[in-house]
Structures are given as C-alpha cells and as structure tokens.
Scaffold this active site. Structure first.
Site, PDB file in Angstrom:
ATOM      1  N   GLU A 114       0.833  -1.214   0.000  1.00 24.06           N
ATOM      2  CA  GLU A 114       0.000   0.000   0.000  1.00 24.06           C
ATOM      3  C   GLU A 114       0.870   1.268   0.000  1.00 24.06           C
ATOM      4  O   GLU A 114       0.547   2.243  -0.676  1.00 24.06           O
ATOM      5  CB  GLU A 114      -0.934  -0.023   1.215  1.00 24.06           C
ATOM      6  N   GLU A 134      -4.137  -9.307   3.176  1.00 22.72           N
ATOM      7  CA  GLU A 134      -4.748  -9.019   4.485  1.00 22.72           C
ATOM      8  C   GLU A 134      -5.928  -9.925   4.816  1.00 22.72           C
ATOM      9  O   GLU A 134      -6.162 -10.244   5.981  1.00 22.72           O
ATOM     10  CB  GLU A 134      -5.244  -7.556   4.536  1.00 22.72           C
TER      11      GLU A 134
END
Ligand SMILES: NC(=O)c1ccc[n+]([C@@H]2O[C@H](COP(=O)([O-])OP(=O)(O)OC[C@H]3O[C@@H](n4cnc5c(N)ncnc54)[C@H](O)[C@@H]3O)[C@@H](O)[C@H]2O)c1
Length: 741
Positions: A114, A134
C-alpha cells in the site's frame, strides 16, 4: 534499534533515499510509521531535494506489511496510536511537491504494498512480489489498498488478488500496471529508480497518482456488475459467519462508484469493524502462535545447540514409514529404510517413488530433483546402515511387543548418541522403551497421514528424555518443513486425546436417534474438513475401535462406550478401506451416505444404549426427545465443547508448553478451522463461564442415565470461569491454586 526510517540525500542529483527499517522484513510498526511521516514531511519541505525514493532496509523486503503483533494490541485496545497514515500517504507520498518512487526488492505485501502504491511509480527487481494478503488475517487493507489497487490493475484483478491473498511476481505486476519498471539485478534497482525519479522531477515523465486514476475503473454500472461477480465468488467460497471478504468488496464498490475519498472513508470504517471480529482475532492468533511452537521453555532457551540429523533410519515402509521417508529425502536427509522382507521393502521404496513422482507429474518437481531425492534412499531388510543413523524413526505396526523388541535391537545396532524415536499413535513412550537402557534418548515423533504432506509433527517427550534430544527433534521437524509441537506423554498424546470426545459425542447422538449425516453436515458447516462419522470412515473403523477402547480404559470417568463402532466393524463396514462405512465409496473415493445399508447397525447400537439404561428408561426417553429437537448450534456445542473440556485438561496438566500450541496442533492435524482459532482460543473468545455453563447443562441432562461424566466441566475450566481468566492464561493467572488441581 526501534523500528524507524532513515534517509540520505545525494546533493549532486537532489535525490533523497528514504529507508523503511525494521529488520528482517521492515514490518510497519507504529514507530516506523511515525518516523516515516516525520521524515517525509522534512524531505518534501527540503529545497535541496528534487525527488524521493522509498526503499526497504536489508536484503529481503521492501516491507512485508503492518507489524502483526500490533494487531493483537489494537484488538485489545492497548496498541500505540498510529499517525493518520492515509492522510500522510495522500499528502506526502502521492501528491507532495516532490515525486516519489518505490524501489522494491523482495516482498512488498499488505501495508508495504500500500505504501508502494501511494508512490508515483514503482521499480522492482524481478524476484520481488507484490500483493495484499490481508484477508487471510480476517482484516482488509487499511492504507488505501482497496482503492489504489483497482485503479492500477482493474477491479477484477484487484478483487482476485485480495480475495485469494495471492501476490503477483514483479513481471506480472508490470504487465498488470502495478509496477512501472522491472530490473533483472539488485544492483540495477536504485539507479533505475533514481533515473525515473529525476525524469518525473524534471517533467519528462508524468507523475501518476493512483488514487486519481479512473481509466481501469470504468463507469459505475460496470463496476457494480464486476463487484457482483466478486460477491458470487465470496458466497461460494467463504464459510458462513465470515464477513470481511464481502465487506472488502463494499469498500471497493464505494470507491469505484462514489470516488476515492468516499472509498478511503469506507475502507477505514470496514477496517475498524473487522479488526474486532472474532474471525480476525482467531486468524491473527493462529498466525502468531504457529511461530511460537518451536520455542520450548527449558529446552530452546537452554543454550544447547541442535545437532543436524544428516541420516535417518526408518523402520517400516508402510503408509507412514514411506511418507516419513519422502519428507526426509525431499529435504536433503539420507534415509535407510528397513522392512521385514524384500517384497515389502520394494513396496515401501515404490511408495516413496510414487509420492515424489506425483509432484513431478504436477510440474512441482523436476526429474533431476526426483533422481536426487531417490539417490538419498537406501533400503535394507537387516540393520545394515543403522550405524550411520543420527535418528531412527520406528513406524512398524502398532503392537507393544513388536515395538519393544525393535527398540531393544536398536539399542544394540545404533550409535550411543542416536535418537530412537517412535511414530506410535497410542502407546506410552516409556512402555515402548521399557526393554532398553536408553530411555533418555527415546522420544515420540508422531506424524499425521499423509506424512509427507501434513504439517504437524507432534513430538512426545517423557520425563526422562534429554533436553538435547528434544532440541534435536524440534530442529529435525523444522528441517523437514513441519511445524513441531512438543507435548507430554499421556494416552493419545495431545491431538488424539483432545479429539476423542469428537467421535464419542457423535456416537452418543447417533445412539440417541440423531441422523448421522445431519451431524456430519452441521460439523462441516462449523468448519471442520469433515464430520466425525466421515472421519471415522477415513481413519478406518477398526482403528477407531482400537483407539476408542484405549480412551474408555484410561479415562473411564469421562468416556461414552458406544457399541456403534464395534457393530460397524462386525458388520464389515470398515470405512474407506473396504469402501463401506457410514458412507459407501465409489472407485474415486466419492462418498454417499450409506443410509439403509447401516440402518440396522445404527438401530442395534441405539438398542444397546436402551438396554444399558433400562433402569432409567423414562429419563432416557426424555433425553431422546430433547436431543431430537436440537438446533444445529446445539449439535456443535454437544460435539465441540467436550473437545474444549479435554483441551482444558491437557493445558492444566502441562501436556503442552503453551495453550496456543494445542490450538496450532488442532488446526494442523484435525483441520480445526483457523478462523475459529483452535479449541482454546474459541473457548476464550466465547468465555470460559459460558463454556462451563453449557457443559454443565449437558452434564445435568445426562446424569440421570449415568452419562453426565462425559460432559462434566473439568476443574481447570471451572477455576478459570470462576476467576474470570482465560483458559490460555489460567495456568499462570491461577498460580498456586493450580497446584491443587
Ligand atoms: N496410519 C496412520 O494414519 C497413522 C498415523 C500416525 C501414526 N501411525 C502409527 O505408525 C505406525 C505404522 O503405521 P502404518 O499405518 O504405516 O502401518 P502399515 O501397516 O502401513 O506399515 C507398517 C509396516 O511396518 C513393517 N514392519 C513390521 N515389523 C517390522 C520390522 N521389525 N522391521 C521393519 N519393518 C517392519 C510392516 O511390514 C509394514 O509394512 C503404527 O505404529 C501406527 O500406529 C499411523
């Protein structure tokens, strides 16, 4: 050093190099993120800086993501305060006055990916991987990943990457738009990143801000249709009660239809919610606990060093011996395989060859590697070569006399420092070694079938086993890529012991008239890979009779001696072995409920219970009535809470070093659903008092017919419930009280 960032500025070019530093994988700890925000602000404000390269410290990672132990703190409300990472990434990394480039070597995963996506361009070495895994921890990306990834690779690919948690290798990442430049060698990484950064600084190459891109998102209607397809996939592949995958899609959809700002806001809301779900708490627990199983107090912290196991001798080339041999040769260990005669030896060697060949056929192993592995395998029908062995693993038949004889012979033929281990599933390790003077180097090496595939290695130590031997066996387990869990010596060791009530409770329900196929369906929906009766077929009904008998004998206060398995065996319903058990099996081992084929056996077993409870027939009738109206949740409690009860005893007796070891062992052997955390974690999330009360209500229900003991909450569970402490912490929290248990 505390996790942080540091930087240097090349005064000639004006390019700043900012390192994410938290070895070994540069996990994004809150202190690193604070330092990142501070240093980015400094560099963006520094007039001498034209462009900023962000990279990872050390050889292995850009960043493998958010620091996972921090999740536990966040979940318990004690985590350090994070800077507003999203605002920082947008203002200082993506849209700051100076362009930014991520120089990626190794993994850029989760939060690491990210951060990289927030930069204006990504340069990666060919061996790098990028992804957002995730969801496997029960959470969703929280630093804008649900918004930037779809804008870089398209909604469909982004959904696939997030839902499967599979990362992309650098070259595919470039083809998809996630990476801008791939370099072949590590040495080329920073020069290529610098070139690109300067080109953006002087305007010859445009800066890309992922969050403002729209070309891969398409119009809202198309985005909705795409996300709908994702929802169908989620509905098909996600266990009931697991909400975070569809909530991740909600965040993607909001961003794609209402714009990135709304998307980021939605992502933050979803993240804050899912991080508190039991699913996430359980998955994080399993992730972290798995790393701790090989740390055993008094052994791995004793200053001893493990001795390498270069040559392992295996007795018995049957199902287990051949699987164990496969695991050894695959991992560079020489094997001497002993069988009783030439024919059986050839059979065993062929099984090893077939195990390896199946990987070749699937394209997972080269023919050369296959040859290499097979060259490590030597067969014998004598003890020839056993003098070379650093460790012996006995995997002959489950017969006390035979094992004792073998161990007495091993003491004669092996070196004095050779570890003598057994793969017994039920026999006391002290009994196995009773006819030797070598009890200090005898240990259990309990593999699970198929031994070359199943991850768990249950290592059974006795009071006499040398620390060095335990340490060496743990290291051996890791060397053959197993997860070693060290347990104490008791009937069934840890795994089989805590799961004996699983089958017994199912037999009791069947004897009371509950449909066996409903039981299996409900337990499968709970998340086990198969229900207890299907499992009994898989393991073999005869094995079930044998092992069940051991528990009835040793734990008579808390077992239910159903006649069901005996009657199945006597009726030649042996399970998968002869294609007839609770299910019938076709040539491809597909199971269909045996239904009428076993009706008479089930009825006879139920009648046997009726006969035993003849003096309390009225009470038994009442119980049957209640049980037949059980909801699915009642059935789950009826079967799983006795498992929790026995798990509590195993923790209380110190059979496992840590309660979490038992959770990991249950996940890796029985397929206990990781998203429920294991028997102890599941109970702790529900609360010890609730588990105690439910077990007590079953005990009260069955006491009139003499079966209350099967459910009676054990002392440890009661103590934890009374004191309001978790089962995981009970031993330390209850302190001296425990000594009296
Ligand atoms: N099958 C399972 O799922 C499983 C799981 C864990 C542990 N175990 C345990 O592993 C052991 C082996 O089980 P298995 O399923 O592989 O049995 P198996 O019957 O498939 O194989 C046992 C082999 O040992 C050989 N053998 C017997 N005596 C021997 C001797 N003196 N020297 C050399 N070889 C000898 C036999 O010829 C046979 O080939 C048992 O103790 C069993 O309880 C089995």
């Amino acid at each position: 050093m505390a996790p942080s960032t540091y930087y240097s500025i090349d005064s000639q070019s004006g390019v700043a190099l900012l390192y994410l530093s938290n070895p070994p994988v540069n996990a994004l700890h809150p202190s690193l993120l604070s330092s990142f925000a501070e240093n980015m602000a400094l560099l963006q404000a520094d007039a001498s800086v034209k462009a900023i390269i962000i990279t990872g410290d050390g050889p292995s990672a850009f960043s493998a993501g958010f620091d996972i132990p921090q999740f536990v703190k966040t979940q318990s409300g004690s985590g350090a305060k994070l800077p507003d990472v999203n605002a920082m990434l947008t203002a200082l990394v993506e849209n700051g006055p100076k362009p930014t480039v991520a120089a990626i070597k190794g993994s850029a995963l989760g939060g690491g990916c990210e951060v990289a996506m927030a930069t204006n361009a990504r340069v990666a070495t060919a061996k790098s991987v990028l992804g957002l895994p995730e969801l496997q921890l029960g959470i969703i990306p929280g630093f804008g990943g649900t918004q930037r990834l779809p804008r870089l690779v398209g909604i469909q690919k982004a959904m696939e990457m997030m839902l499967t948690s599979k990362p992309l290798k650098a070259v595919e990442a470039k083809n998809r738009g996630l990476v801008d430049v791939v370099v072949a060698n590590d040495d080329d990484l920073l020069p290529a990143a610098k070139q690109l950064a300067l080109a953006m600084a002087n305007g010859t190459t445009p800066r890309t801000c992922a969050l403002s891109k729209t070309d891969k998102i398409g119009p809202p209607m198309a985005a909705r249709a795409m996300v709908q397809l994702g929802r169908m996939q989620v509905a098909k592949n996600t266990p009931p009660g697991m909400k975070h995958p569809s909530m991740c899609l909600d965040a993607i959809l909001v961003g794609a239809t209402e714009g990135p700002e709304a998307g980021i806001k939605k992502e933050a809301e979803v993240f804050a919610e899912v991080v508190q779900h039991d699913v996430s708490k359980s998955l994080v627990h399993v992730f972290l606990s798995q790393r701790l199983t090989s740390k055993i107090r008094g052994v791995t912290d004793s200053g001893l060093r493990p001795r390498p196991m270069k040559c392992v001798a295996i007795i018995g080339g049957g199902l287990m011996g051949s699987g164990i041999a496969t695991a050894c040769v695959l991992n560079g260990i020489d094997v001497v395989l002993k069988e009783v005669n030439q024919k059986f030896l050839e059979g065993g060697m062929q099984r090893v060859a077939a195990n390896l060949m199946s990987s070749v056929k699937k394209g997972r192993m080269t023919k050369e590697k296959y040859e290499q592995c097979m060259s490590r395998l030597k067969g014998t029908i004598t003890y020839e070569g056993f003098d070379r062995a650093d460790m012996v693993i006995e995997a002959a038949l489950e017969d006390i006399g035979l094992k004792q004889k073998i161990f007495a012979e091993l003491e004669q033929v092996c070196r004095k420092d050779c570890i003598l281990s057994t793969n017994t599933s039920t026999i006391d390790i002290n009994v196995v070694g009773a006819k030797t003077n070598a009890i200090n180097r005898i240990i259990g090496n309990h593999f699970f079938s198929p031994a070359h595939i199943m991850k768990l290695l249950e290592i059974i130590k006795t009071d006499s086993t040398d620390k060095q031997v335990i340490l060496d066996t743990i290291a051996f387990g890791k060397a053959i890529k197993k997860v070693p869990v060290v347990v104490g010596n008791c009937t069934g060791f840890a795994v089989n012991r805590v799961f004996f009530p699983y089958t017994m409770a199912a037999c009791l329900l069947v004897d009371l008239g509950v449909d066996p196929y409903r039981i299996d369906k409900v337990i499968k929906a709970f998340g086990m890979p198969m229900g207890p009766l299907r499992l009994a077929d898989l393991v073999g009904i005869e094995v079930g009779v044998h092992v069940g008998g051991q528990f009835v004998q040793n734990f008579s206060d808390r077992t239910y001696a159903s006649e069901l398995m005996h009657r199945m065996r006597d009726g030649d319903r042996l399970g998968e072995k002869n294609k007839k058990g609770f299910y019938n099996y076709d040539a491809k081992r597909r199971a269909t409920p045996a239904g009428r084929d076993v009706e008479a056996i089930l009825a006879a077993s139920g009648a046997a219970l009726d006969a035993k409870a003849a003096n309390t027939a009225a009470q038994l009738r009442q119980i049957k009535q209640k049980v037949r109206s059980f909801s699915d949740k009642d059935i789950v409690d009826f079967i799983m809470l006795p498992v929790v009860n026995e798990s509590s005893r195993v923790v209380a007796e110190g059979i496992v070093d840590k309660a979490s070891d038992l959770d990991i062992a249950s996940v890796l052997s029985m397929g206990f659903p990781p998203y429920r955390g294991g028997p102890i974690k599941m109970a702790d999330l529900r609360g010890a008092a609730s588990v105690r009360d439910r077990l007590a209500s079953f005990a009260a229900m069955f006491t009139p017919v003499g079966l209350g003991g099967f459910f009676e909450p054990c002392d440890y569970l009661q103590s934890c419930a009374r004191a309001g402490v978790t089962l995981a912490d009970g031993r330390s929290a209850l302190g001296t009280q425990m000594a009296r248990l």
